[in-house]
Design an enzyme around this catalytic site. Structure first.
Site, PDB file in Angstrom:
ATOM      1  N   SER A 141       0.816  -1.207   0.000  1.00 37.59           N
ATOM      2  CA  SER A 141       0.000   0.000   0.000  1.00 37.59           C
ATOM      3  C   SER A 141       0.858   1.268   0.000  1.00 37.59           C
ATOM      4  O   SER A 141       1.735   1.418  -0.832  1.00 37.59           O
ATOM      5  CB  SER A 141      -0.968  -0.052   1.184  1.00 37.59           C
ATOM      6  OG  SER A 141      -1.996   0.888   1.076  1.00 37.59           O
ATOM      7  N   ASP A 162     -10.018  -4.743  -5.348  1.00 42.61           N
ATOM      8  CA  ASP A 162      -9.428  -3.976  -4.258  1.00 42.61           C
ATOM      9  C   ASP A 162     -10.181  -2.658  -4.138  1.00 42.61           C
ATOM     10  O   ASP A 162     -10.160  -1.844  -5.065  1.00 42.61           O
ATOM     11  CB  ASP A 162      -7.945  -3.727  -4.548  1.00 42.61           C
ATOM     12  CG  ASP A 162      -7.217  -3.018  -3.420  1.00 42.61           C
ATOM     13  OD1 ASP A 162      -7.881  -2.372  -2.583  1.00 42.61           O
ATOM     14  OD2 ASP A 162      -5.978  -3.094  -3.380  1.00 42.61           O
ATOM     15  N   HIS A 221      -7.690  -5.624  -0.269  1.00 41.97           N
ATOM     16  CA  HIS A 221      -6.498  -4.778  -0.275  1.00 41.97           C
ATOM     17  C   HIS A 221      -5.317  -5.418   0.445  1.00 41.97           C
ATOM     18  O   HIS A 221      -4.225  -4.855   0.440  1.00 41.97           O
ATOM     19  CB  HIS A 221      -6.852  -3.430   0.384  1.00 41.97           C
ATOM     20  CG  HIS A 221      -5.781  -2.404   0.268  1.00 41.97           C
ATOM     21  ND1 HIS A 221      -5.222  -2.033  -0.944  1.00 41.97           N
ATOM     22  CD2 HIS A 221      -5.143  -1.660   1.217  1.00 41.97           C
ATOM     23  CE1 HIS A 221      -4.307  -1.099  -0.748  1.00 41.97           C
ATOM     24  NE2 HIS A 221      -4.226  -0.867   0.559  1.00 41.97           N
TER      25      HIS A 221
END
Length: 260
Positions: free
Chosen positions: A92, A214, A242
């Site tokens: 991320s 996601d 995610h």
């Protein structure tokens, strides 16, 4: 390093892998992946300032108002542990943090693995980041009005594995452990950031791993990154949500091993 709760484990004489976690989690997010590399690699894990067991006094919203200070923290960790030509595995927001650190210190990492990373979450002209400004404003407002209610909903939606509710519960627990004011400040920095211009500067072999669905980072963002990072490849894995490194660690391990 107490600031970032750095942990060094595995084969201390082997090549180095640095694991960098994303928003709302801490280094425990890598528990399902790191086991596969313990015997062969030296592993370095840490908590970003403001999360996990990092020093709570180290966070300042004035200092951490963009991703560069996080990149400086990563560089400092690497310098302290004499990291050179390591493999960075980043989830991320730490994907962009890792890119910034690599551009500042090219000798730190020889290869990058970016999982669910995004250079910009906000839609723009000829760019679909996944969110309109109105949607982001609603997220910030909800976080401000009732943080723990927001956590309950967001953790389930972001994990996207309803058949394994314990995954969302684990994510919710690390989110709840973050001070609400810090979480809100960090979320604003992340969701309003734009690091698209940095992608083309990266010249390291890069693997972009993307889940099939996601809520935070749509596939078109991963495709954009693949188009703009010169020496990259994109792999869409058989996972949803995610956090594929938490929900489908075996898929992530397989792709990392093929890449490195």
């Amino acid at each position: 390093m107490n600031k970032n709760n750095v942990v060094e484990i595995g084969n201390l004489g082997g090549p180095t892998i640095v694991f960098a976690h994303g928003f709302g989690t801490d280094q425990s997010a890598w528990d399902g992946v790191k086991q596969a590399f313990l015997s062969e690699y030296r592993l370095i894990l840490f908590d970003n300032v403001g999360s996990g067991n990092s020093d709570p006094q180290a966070y300042s919203p004035n200092k951490y108002n963009n991703l560069s200070p996080y990149a400086e923290d990563l560089i400092a960790i690497c310098e302290t542990y004499k990291v050179r030509n390591a493999i960075l595995i980043a989830h991320s927001v730490s994907g962009m943090i890792g890119i910034l650190a690599t551009l500042k210190r090219p000798n730190l990492f020889s290869k990058l693995v970016l999982i669910g990373a995004s250079p910009r979450y906000l839609n723009d002209f000829n760019y679909q980041g996944g969110f309109d400004q109105e949607e982001l404003n609603l997220i910030f407002e909800t976080m401000s009005n009732n943080y723990f209610a927001w956590v309950s909903g967001f953790s389930v939606a972001a994990m996207a594995n309803p058949e394994n509710p314990e995954l969302a519960e684990n994510f919710a627990s690390t989110l709840k452990a973050i001070r609400p004011d810090i979480a809100q400040s960090v979320a604003r920095v992340i969701f309003q950031s734009d690091y698209r211009r940095e992608l083309r500067k990266l010249d390291k072999p890069t693997l972009i791993i993307q889940a099939q669905e996601d809520i935070a980072v749509p596939l078109r963002v991963a495709e954009y990154m693949n188009d703009n990072i010169p020496n990259s490849k994109l792999k869409v894995v058989n996972a949803f949500g995610h956090f594929p490194h938490m929900s489908a660690p075996e898929e992530i391990i397989k792709e990392i091993k093929l890449f490195i």
